[in-house]
Design a protein around this motif. Structure first.
Motif, PDB file in Angstrom:
ATOM      1  N   UNK A   1       0.809  -1.405   0.783  1.00 35.92           N
ATOM      2  CA  UNK A   1       0.392  -0.349  -0.187  1.00 35.92           C
ATOM      3  C   UNK A   1       1.112   1.180   0.092  1.00 35.92           C
ATOM      4  N   UNK A   2       1.612   1.408   0.512  1.00 42.81           N
ATOM      5  CA  UNK A   2       2.957   2.342   0.550  1.00 42.81           C
ATOM      6  C   UNK A   2       3.487   1.892  -0.556  1.00 42.81           C
ATOM      7  N   UNK A   3       3.653   1.866  -1.476  1.00 45.47           N
ATOM      8  CA  UNK A   3       4.055   1.723  -2.617  1.00 45.47           C
ATOM      9  C   UNK A   3       3.508   2.272  -3.117  1.00 45.47           C
ATOM     10  N   UNK A   4       1.919   1.899  -3.629  1.00 48.13           N
ATOM     11  CA  UNK A   4       1.270   2.438  -4.448  1.00 48.13           C
ATOM     12  C   UNK A   4       1.014   3.857  -4.102  1.00 48.13           C
ATOM     13  N   UNK A   5       0.786   4.152  -2.843  1.00 46.45           N
ATOM     14  CA  UNK A   5       0.843   5.489  -2.212  1.00 46.45           C
ATOM     15  C   UNK A   5       1.525   6.212  -2.344  1.00 46.45           C
TER      16      UNK A   5
ATOM     17  N   UNK B   1      -5.097  11.939   5.545  1.00 46.06           N
ATOM     18  CA  UNK B   1      -5.568  13.658   5.468  1.00 46.06           C
ATOM     19  C   UNK B   1      -4.707  14.496   4.038  1.00 46.06           C
ATOM     20  N   UNK B   2      -3.912  13.940   3.479  1.00 51.76           N
ATOM     21  CA  UNK B   2      -3.183  14.433   2.448  1.00 51.76           C
ATOM     22  C   UNK B   2      -4.210  14.765   1.563  1.00 51.76           C
ATOM     23  N   UNK B   3      -5.409  13.580   0.932  1.00 48.04           N
ATOM     24  CA  UNK B   3      -5.647  13.843   0.236  1.00 48.04           C
ATOM     25  C   UNK B   3      -7.091  15.100   0.341  1.00 48.04           C
ATOM     26  N   UNK B   4      -6.929  15.652   1.968  1.00 49.13           N
ATOM     27  CA  UNK B   4      -7.729  17.003   1.958  1.00 49.13           C
ATOM     28  C   UNK B   4      -7.233  17.924   1.601  1.00 49.13           C
ATOM     29  N   UNK B   5      -6.083  17.578   1.241  1.00 52.40           N
ATOM     30  CA  UNK B   5      -4.716  18.850   0.854  1.00 52.40           C
ATOM     31  C   UNK B   5      -5.749  19.585  -0.551  1.00 52.40           C
ATOM     32  N   UNK B   6      -5.234  21.423  -0.482  1.00 59.45           N
ATOM     33  CA  UNK B   6      -5.527  21.487  -1.755  1.00 59.45           C
ATOM     34  C   UNK B   6      -4.294  23.021  -1.916  1.00 59.45           C
ATOM     35  N   UNK B   7      -4.427  22.772  -3.595  1.00 60.00           N
ATOM     36  CA  UNK B   7      -3.228  24.554  -3.272  1.00 60.00           C
ATOM     37  C   UNK B   7      -2.221  23.857  -3.096  1.00 60.00           C
ATOM     38  N   UNK B   8      -1.035  25.219  -3.252  1.00 56.07           N
ATOM     39  CA  UNK B   8       0.090  25.504  -2.558  1.00 56.07           C
ATOM     40  C   UNK B   8       0.419  26.221  -1.465  1.00 56.07           C
TER      41      UNK B   8
ATOM     42  N   UNK C   1      -0.237   2.020  -8.424  1.00 58.22           N
ATOM     43  CA  UNK C   1      -0.414   3.655  -7.977  1.00 58.22           C
ATOM     44  C   UNK C   1      -0.337   3.894  -9.182  1.00 58.22           C
ATOM     45  N   UNK C   2       0.674   3.893 -10.160  1.00 57.00           N
ATOM     46  CA  UNK C   2       0.404   4.567 -11.631  1.00 57.00           C
ATOM     47  C   UNK C   2      -0.644   3.886 -12.138  1.00 57.00           C
ATOM     48  N   UNK C   3      -1.508   2.373 -11.990  1.00 56.05           N
ATOM     49  CA  UNK C   3      -2.882   1.867 -12.668  1.00 56.05           C
ATOM     50  C   UNK C   3      -3.485   3.149 -11.840  1.00 56.05           C
ATOM     51  N   UNK C   4      -3.816   3.043 -11.231  1.00 60.50           N
ATOM     52  CA  UNK C   4      -4.832   3.976 -10.379  1.00 60.50           C
ATOM     53  C   UNK C   4      -4.676   5.709 -10.554  1.00 60.50           C
ATOM     54  N   UNK C   5      -3.655   5.709 -10.637  1.00 61.23           N
ATOM     55  CA  UNK C   5      -4.020   7.288 -11.309  1.00 61.23           C
ATOM     56  C   UNK C   5      -4.519   7.836 -12.876  1.00 61.23           C
TER      57      UNK C   5
ATOM     58  N   UNK D   1      -8.418   6.328 -11.549  1.00 61.18           N
ATOM     59  CA  UNK D   1      -9.760   7.818 -10.509  1.00 61.18           C
ATOM     60  C   UNK D   1      -8.833   8.365 -10.732  1.00 61.18           C
ATOM     61  N   UNK D   2      -7.723   8.869 -11.668  1.00 60.06           N
ATOM     62  CA  UNK D   2      -7.611  10.006 -10.658  1.00 60.06           C
ATOM     63  C   UNK D   2      -6.909  10.285  -9.403  1.00 60.06           C
ATOM     64  N   UNK D   3      -5.810  11.366  -9.215  1.00 54.97           N
ATOM     65  CA  UNK D   3      -4.957  11.574  -8.888  1.00 54.97           C
ATOM     66  C   UNK D   3      -5.037  11.817  -6.844  1.00 54.97           C
ATOM     67  N   UNK D   4      -6.300  12.126  -6.820  1.00 58.06           N
ATOM     68  CA  UNK D   4      -6.840  12.755  -5.504  1.00 58.06           C
ATOM     69  C   UNK D   4      -7.195  10.934  -4.479  1.00 58.06           C
ATOM     70  N   UNK D   5      -7.934  10.671  -5.450  1.00 57.89           N
ATOM     71  CA  UNK D   5      -9.273   9.157  -5.191  1.00 57.89           C
ATOM     72  C   UNK D   5      -8.241   8.040  -5.109  1.00 57.89           C
ATOM     73  N   UNK D   6      -7.240   8.036  -5.601  1.00 59.02           N
ATOM     74  CA  UNK D   6      -6.026   6.920  -5.277  1.00 59.02           C
ATOM     75  C   UNK D   6      -5.422   7.268  -4.298  1.00 59.02           C
ATOM     76  N   UNK D   7      -5.228   8.600  -4.115  1.00 57.25           N
ATOM     77  CA  UNK D   7      -4.267   8.385  -2.977  1.00 57.25           C
ATOM     78  C   UNK D   7      -5.145   7.864  -1.710  1.00 57.25           C
ATOM     79  N   UNK D   8      -5.998   8.729  -1.700  1.00 54.53           N
ATOM     80  CA  UNK D   8      -7.472   7.771  -0.109  1.00 54.53           C
ATOM     81  C   UNK D   8      -7.198   6.485  -0.308  1.00 54.53           C
TER      82      UNK D   8
END
Length: 438
Positions: A260-264, A327-334, A395-399, A402-409
């Protein structure tokens, strides 16, 4: 961690034990031992080189070669593949050789590989194929070094110094986690990948110079005139690990976490620059926050298990460290708030992760026979880290799908399976004393 048969003799360093007024033996301070200091310096330099390389190659692929999610997943999988392919063979081989020799040779090899990468970059040949080749070669040599250094401590220090020694060596890895990602990210952004690779080569060269100065003769298992076949030694290591419930749990929990960590992390390294629009330097600094946390975790690991129990520390630290990434997927912007949150998340992960690493390693080393150290470490590495290449590909396939935010969650949630497995096993019931051999 596991049970052993018999009562193996763990070699003692030349420094004699101190004795308290009450007559009870007190372990001497390891820092007075020159050979241990040389091992520590070499380990620190080696980890700096490794952590710099781990950030240099993916960031160069993303920021310079415009690699996509699938290509980044392949790059990370190629770098991690040697763990799956070589760990068991390396463990059986290391048990029959002096660990100092293994570490010196692998340091020299990584220096030469990255030196060749620098030359290739200066000649304009440093494309994705070259990155894949360098990642695989460095990963293969790192498997040898990592198995050897885990076995080396047991051959240098007393059993009652293992927790202290592991805390110091894991602290060196913490220092690498502080400087490596930040240095790698800055060099890729400000200079070039060849220059960044050159910095890693210098760290491996320093490790080579330090470890080769170790003078103590290691006590290694006696070599037979006709040693058992390699496959039989590998089978002995597998049987030793599988025969114990706690060891099996370590393998399963490690496999669940590493997968899971490698995918994340594959998604994470895309999420930070492309979704949050962070620069390479900022990404490196955010990842480097793991280092100070790990440094604190290594210091806490020398005290907390004996106060609260090894089981309590393992389960609670794993749950905290893995859960914080939700908590990371909830972050937005820089914004400054986002960067501060990333620093805090990585810091907490560093503290908790280091507590788990030091505690598990100390227990495993304490109960494993001297002649089985390399194979036990390699078997656990094979089962756990061997899942990392598959996780990186996922992780590459999910990104992509399904998109980055959903895959990260999803991948961050998958990391929580590891503390659940430990909580349901005998590991959770370990007490305050370091387990000993039967």
């Amino acid at each position: 961690m596991g049970l052993v048969v018999g009562n193996p003799r763990i070699p003692v360093p030349s420094t004699s034990s101190a004795v308290s007024d009450s007559g009870r033996s007190v372990p001497p301070c390891l820092w007075r031992d020159r050979d241990f200091r040389r091992l520590w310096v070499g380990q620190t330099a080696s980890q700096l080189g490794e952590h710099t390389t781990l950030i240099v190659l993916p960031l160069f692929a993303v920021l310079t070669l415009n690699a996509g999610a699938g290509e980044l997943g392949v790059l990370r999988a190629v770098g991690q593949a040697p763990i799956l392919l070589l760990s068991l063979f390396v463990g059986a081989w290391v048990d029959r050789w002096r660990t100092r020799t293994v570490m010196v040779v692998t340091d020299a090899g990584r220096t030469l590989v990255l030196g060749a990468a620098v030359v290739a970059g200066l000649l304009g040949w440093f494309g994705l194929p070259a990155l894949l080749l360098v990642a695989f070669a460095v990963g293969a040599l790192s498997v040898f070094f990592d198995v050897a250094y885990q076995a080396s401590l047991v051959r240098l220090v007393k059993r009652d110094q293992l927790l202290q020694g592991n805390s110091a060596l894991e602290g060196s890895r913490s220092a690498a986690q502080i400087g490596g990602p930040a240095l790698g990210g800055a060099l890729v952004s400000l200079l070039s990948a060849p220059i960044a690779a050159a910095s890693s080569a210098l760290f491996f060269a320093l490790s080579f110079l330090s470890i080769r100065r170790i003078r103590r003769t290691e006590s290694i298992p006696e070599r037979l005139e006709r040693p058992p076949p390699l496959w039989r030694r590998i089978h002995e290591g597998l049987r030793f690990v599988v025969s114990d419930t706690s060891l099996r749990t370590v393998c399963l929990a490690s496999a669940a976490f590493q997968f899971s960590f490698a995918a994340m992390m594959t998604v994470y390294l895309l999420f930070l620059p492309r979704e949050l629009h962070l620069s390479g330097t900022t990404v490196g600094l955010a990842l480097a926050a793991t280092g100070p946390g790990a440094l604190l975790g290594s210091m806490l690991a020398a005290r907390l298990p004996s106060r609260f129990g090894y089981g309590m520390v393992l389960v609670s630290a794993a749950a905290l460290g893995d859960g914080v990434f939700l908590c990371v997927p909830a972050l937005h912007g820089s914004s400054a708030v986002t960067v501060s949150a990333l620093l805090a998340i990585n810091f907490v992960f560093g503290v908790a992760g280091q507590l788990v690493n030091v505690t598990v390693m100390a227990v495993r080393q304490a109960v494993t026979p001297d002649g089985m150290q390399g194979r036990a470490a390699a078997t656990i590495t094979f089962v756990g880290m061997g899942m990392a290449p598959l996780g990186s590909l996922l992780g590459g396939f999910l990104a992509m799908e399904w998109g980055l935010r959903t895959s990260l969650l999803l991948t961050a949630a998958g990391m929580m399976l590891s503390p659940v497995l430990m909580a349901l096993s005998p590991l959770a019931r370990l007490g305050r004393a370091l387990p000993g051999p039967l």
